[in-house]
Design a protein around this motif. Structure first.
Motif, PDB file in Angstrom:
ATOM      1  N   TYR A 321       0.809  -1.220   0.000  1.00 57.69           N
ATOM      2  CA  TYR A 321       0.000   0.000   0.000  1.00 57.69           C
ATOM      3  C   TYR A 321       0.842   1.269   0.000  1.00 57.69           C
ATOM      4  CZ  TYR A 321      -3.585  -3.368   1.388  1.00 57.69           C
ATOM      5  OH  TYR A 321      -4.424  -4.448   1.444  1.00 57.69           O
ATOM      6  N   SER A 322       0.403   2.233  -0.827  1.00 60.97           N
ATOM      7  CA  SER A 322       1.091   3.517  -0.903  1.00 60.97           C
ATOM      8  C   SER A 322       0.187   4.537  -1.585  1.00 60.97           C
ATOM      9  CB  SER A 322       2.401   3.382  -1.691  1.00 60.97           C
ATOM     10  OG  SER A 322       3.044   4.623  -1.856  1.00 60.97           O
ATOM     11  N   TYR A 323       0.366   5.812  -1.232  1.00 61.15           N
ATOM     12  CA  TYR A 323      -0.298   6.855  -2.006  1.00 61.15           C
ATOM     13  C   TYR A 323       0.291   6.905  -3.410  1.00 61.15           C
ATOM     14  CZ  TYR A 323      -2.661   8.861   2.073  1.00 61.15           C
ATOM     15  OH  TYR A 323      -3.474   9.075   3.161  1.00 61.15           O
ATOM     16  N   ASP A 331      -2.042  12.806  -1.328  1.00 60.18           N
ATOM     17  CA  ASP A 331      -2.339  12.625   0.090  1.00 60.18           C
ATOM     18  C   ASP A 331      -3.746  12.050   0.194  1.00 60.18           C
ATOM     19  OD1 ASP A 331      -4.043  14.735  -0.493  1.00 60.18           O
ATOM     20  OD2 ASP A 331      -2.866  16.214   0.603  1.00 60.18           O
ATOM     21  N   TRP A 372      -1.586   1.629  -6.364  1.00 63.82           N
ATOM     22  CA  TRP A 372      -0.817   1.103  -5.235  1.00 63.82           C
ATOM     23  C   TRP A 372      -1.719   0.874  -4.040  1.00 63.82           C
ATOM     24  CZ3 TRP A 372       3.631  -1.145  -5.808  1.00 63.82           C
ATOM     25  CH2 TRP A 372       4.438  -0.783  -6.890  1.00 63.82           C
ATOM     26  N   TRP A 425      -6.108   0.332   5.441  1.00 70.00           N
ATOM     27  CA  TRP A 425      -4.905   1.155   5.363  1.00 70.00           C
ATOM     28  C   TRP A 425      -5.257   2.639   5.232  1.00 70.00           C
ATOM     29  CZ3 TRP A 425      -2.755   4.378   1.560  1.00 70.00           C
ATOM     30  CH2 TRP A 425      -1.422   4.755   1.758  1.00 70.00           C
ATOM     31  N   THR A 431       1.861   3.461   7.675  1.00 67.61           N
ATOM     32  CA  THR A 431       3.072   3.097   6.941  1.00 67.61           C
ATOM     33  C   THR A 431       2.805   3.150   5.443  1.00 67.61           C
ATOM     34  OG1 THR A 431       3.856   1.668   8.711  1.00 67.61           O
ATOM     35  CG2 THR A 431       4.764   1.283   6.543  1.00 67.61           C
ATOM     36  N   ASP A 432       3.700   3.787   4.706  1.00 69.38           N
ATOM     37  CA  ASP A 432       3.614   3.854   3.253  1.00 69.38           C
ATOM     38  C   ASP A 432       4.748   3.015   2.670  1.00 69.38           C
ATOM     39  OD1 ASP A 432       4.256   4.924   0.504  1.00 69.38           O
ATOM     40  OD2 ASP A 432       2.493   6.146   0.930  1.00 69.38           O
ATOM     41  N   SER A 433       4.410   2.095   1.784  1.00 74.33           N
ATOM     42  CA  SER A 433       5.420   1.145   1.292  1.00 74.33           C
ATOM     43  C   SER A 433       6.533   1.829   0.514  1.00 74.33           C
ATOM     44  CB  SER A 433       4.750   0.078   0.422  1.00 74.33           C
ATOM     45  OG  SER A 433       4.202   0.654  -0.753  1.00 74.33           O
ATOM     46  N   HIS A 434       6.272   3.002  -0.038  1.00 76.77           N
ATOM     47  CA  HIS A 434       7.298   3.711  -0.789  1.00 76.77           C
ATOM     48  C   HIS A 434       7.942   4.850   0.002  1.00 76.77           C
ATOM     49  CE1 HIS A 434       5.066   1.902  -4.254  1.00 76.77           C
ATOM     50  NE2 HIS A 434       6.302   1.708  -4.665  1.00 76.77           N
ATOM     51  N   LYS A 440       2.180   8.371   6.879  1.00 77.60           N
ATOM     52  CA  LYS A 440       0.758   8.201   6.597  1.00 77.60           C
ATOM     53  C   LYS A 440      -0.032   8.393   7.888  1.00 77.60           C
ATOM     54  CE  LYS A 440      -3.138   6.304   4.925  1.00 77.60           C
ATOM     55  NZ  LYS A 440      -3.900   6.302   6.186  1.00 77.60           N
TER      56      LYS A 440
END
Length: 693
Positions: A321-323, A331, A372, A425, A431-434, A440
């Motif tokens: 997961y990520s923005y 955001d 993502w 999430w 937590t952002d994977s990138h 986050k």
């Protein structure tokens, strides 16, 4: 080792099943055939419960199938539609992607098929505005359940106006095709319609993965009660020769089910590198790397924080997961408003995010479709969603009576899990994977909308069916210039700069020159005679087809498969090179040859499964394209029934154009279904205004 044991091992390997699960998954007829060495019986276990007569059987009730029905009903035809869900509209409704993907210039001119324009008018009349969600990805975002209702009203109006008859079969799968002895005609189709068994929860209580295999089995189960249907041609009053098809079957499924079941030539996944598809990242091709699929869902902003329950599987997908990989590009508010489908009085609110839309407020509803986030992107033989032909053979699904839909159930289930995990999430993750830990923030003032009356119409809150970006794609019939079968390629539509060093470095000298010969504009004769590549000016338009029956414009837009299995593996990356083709495309046409499969004469393709390369398919997949190709299919098969001319005969002498083909194109145009964009000509090289965004 016995044939039965070999089959069990294949099932275990392909699906990661336990031995007893593999044995249980084999249809009884196939198990007997394997064990005894005989052919499995094609006949259903009992006489069909209902015989249904149609002039046109549309398999798949998505947007293409809906558009096919719309034109056929206006032409006075008896139309049957089947779908595995209970909604029509596909990506607009049952797949939840109710944000119209449109190009700016085309939208400004409202240059669409007539039924698509009627849909847009219906949305405007229903909501009082075209964009009730005030989203920023589209000029029109709305609630999927509303679109389902409006589409049925549109079809009802078409039937009344044209004198046609619609027979709708929801919750229905096609199990078998009855093909003539010469293999050229589909004479009938056996289908299974399911409903909830007595004293069990209503349909749409569980996600698709829980019932999909059951839906393809003839036998009643503790969960589903089945009705076996037999579709055949309606007796015709029109004069035809005995060799003329008496009805037509239209492939409008999301994954190309019918072309797999009929076993006509098709491709899946990445095409091999060639001068016509020079951005392909694979020299040999890869049938397992298709675009990601997505279970969408709707969440609503609330006044107060809501209790959020962490799914048991959440941590498995957390590293995905990520923005967005780019810091500070997106955001929560920009993701929420991206495909916001309901925002009362948004126009009176302060503008928010860099996209300048109304700020989010309580009661707003957002549909989520994020690369993502809830995109699930398998890309190996261990986890691909849509089985290849070789895998189908190994599983026995091409044995008569053994078709099970051609999808990997385990991957469907994981797609559902990653979507539900993405909701958690969004509202609770930190937590952002990138971008790392702590960047986050939680947003607990949100609620996953569930229930049969929710925007997605399911108790679990996910869409009824995943949004499928890419499925099986037919190879058209051989014709002049297409000895291996007709296909629309990357070069036919892309605006890419092919003078980039990438192409000179990655293509062989011959392939590079052949590419430029294919790209040549009015200098094509000079190019063929051996001019230097530097002298060749590329055409600045898409290919023009004398058999065009529809239009399409969108960017070549990729959601690439992931490199490793499983897709959610920590540190996994997108498959290298897939995005090389990503970018702008010219306004393009839909050739009739792309809709006609090999082998079978009364099967027409009216969906994303037309004859296009996987790169071209990335542009030929949006809402207005689906409607245009459906309008072409509905008009073409009605014309074929009226004239007694199978569609393949209209294009068999290409590039010579038959009068009947011109008559068909003229009918489409007069009915308000464009076959070309304004000023389409080899002499018009100015398409700069026709950008997607």
């Amino acid at each position: 080792m016995s044939p039965f044991s070999k089959q069990i091992r294949k099932l275990i390997s392909l699906n990661r099943l336990k031995p007893w699960q593999a044995i249980a998954s084999i249809p009884l007829g196939l198990a007997l055939a394997i064990a005894t060495g005989t052919s499995a019986l094609a006949a259903p276990p009992r006489t069909p419960d209902q015989n249904v007569e149609c002039e046109i059987l549309i398999v798949g009730g998505g947007l293409a199938g809906t558009a096919t029905a719309y034109e056929a009903l206006l032409a006075g035809r008896t139309v049957c539609i089947t779908d595995i869900t209970d909604w029509i509209g596909g990506q607009l409704t049952s797949q939840g992607t109710s944000a119209l993907d449109e190009s700016k210039k085309q939208r400004s001119l409202l240059f669409y098929a007539r039924g698509y324009k009627e849909l847009r008018d219906s949305l405007l009349n229903y909501y009082g505005k075209i964009n009730p969600g005030d989203c920023w990805v589209s000029a029109s975002c709305f609630i999927p359940s509303d679109a389902n209702k409006l589409l049925f009203e549109i079809l009802d109006g078409a039937a009344k106006k044209g004198g046609g008859q619609l027979k709708w079969f929801p919750n229905t799968t096609i199990k078998e095709l009855e093909v003539s002895s010469d293999g050229k005609i589909i004479d009938g189709a056996i289908a299974i319609q399911h409903r909830a068994a007595p004293n069990t929860p209503p349909l749409n209580t569980e996600p698709l993965s829980a019932i999909v295999e059951d839906a393809y089995r003839y036998e009643n189960s503790p969960r589903l009660t089945k009705t076996i249907l037999h579709f055949t041609a309606k007796p015709s009053t029109e004069t035809k020769s005995s060799s003329t098809p008496k009805w037509y079957v239209v492939e409008a499924t999301e994954t190309g089910e019918i072309i797999a079941l009929a076993d006509v030539p098709y491709r899946l996944g990445i095409d091999p590198l060639s001068h016509l598809n020079p951005s392909s990242p694979s020299a040999a091709g890869d049938p397992f790397c298709t675009q990601g699929f997505t279970y969408t869902f709707a969440l609503q902003q609330t006044e107060q924080p809501q209790p959020q329950t962490k799914p048991s599987f959440y941590d498995r997908y957390l590293s995905y997961y990520s923005y967005d990989p780019k810091p500070n590009k997106f955001d929560f508010d920009s993701v929420f408003t991206y495909r916001r489908i309901w925002a009362p009085n948004a126009e009176s609110r302060p503008k928010a995010t860099v996209f300048r839309v109304g700020a989010p407020a309580p009661q707003d509803i957002s549909m989520q479709n994020w690369v993502w986030g809830n995109d699930y992107r398998p890309g190996t033989s261990e986890d691909n969603l849509i089985y290849s032909r070789e895998q189908l053979q190994q599983l026995g699904q091409l044995v008569p009576g053994s078709w099970m839909g051609g999808l990997r159930t385990e991957t469907l289930r994981k797609g559902e899990e990653i979507a539900l995990g993405f909701y958690y999430w969004l509202v609770a993750g930190t937590t952002d994977s990138h971008l790392g830990d702590g960047v986050k923030k939680p947003y607990p003032n949100h609620l996953l909308l569930t229930g049969l009356n929710s925007p997605m119409g399911t108790m679990h809150g996910l869409s009824k069916y995943p949004y499928i970006r890419e499925g099986r794609r037919i190879v058209g019939r051989p014709s002049f210039g297409y000895a291996d079968g007709f296909t629309v390629s990357e070069l036919d539509i892309s605006r890419h700069d092919y003078r980039e060093d990438y192409y000179r470095q990655n293509l062989t000298p011959k392939m590079y020159r052949d590419m430029w010969v294919a790209l040549a504009g009015l200098e094509s004769v000079v190019a063929v005679r051996g001019a230097s590549i530097e002298q060749i000016s590329r055409r600045t338009r898409s290919s023009i087809y004398p058999d065009a029956v529809g239009i399409s414009q969108y960017a070549i837009d990729f959601h690439p498969c992931m490199t490793l299995s499983p897709p959610e593996a920590k540190g996994n990356t997108e498959r290298a090179g897939v995005r090389q083709a990503h970018g702008m495309a010219f306004p393009a046409q839909i050739p009739l040859r792309a809709m006609i499969p090999q082998k079978i004469d009364n099967l027409i393709v009216a969906s994303k499964s037309i004859a296009v390369s996987n790169i071209a398919a990335a542009a030929y997949r949006v809402h207005s394209f689906e409607w245009s190709v459906g309008a072409a299919a509905g008009t073409t098969v009605s014309f074929a029934l009226e004239k007694g001319i199978p569609p393949f005969q209209l294009v068999e002498d290409m590039p010579r154009v038959k009068p009947e083909l011109m008559e068909l194109r003229d009918r489409l145009e007069k009915n308000g279904n464009p076959t070309a964009f304004p000023d389409t000509s080899v002499f018009n090289l100015s398409w700069d205004d026709w950008k997607v965004w």
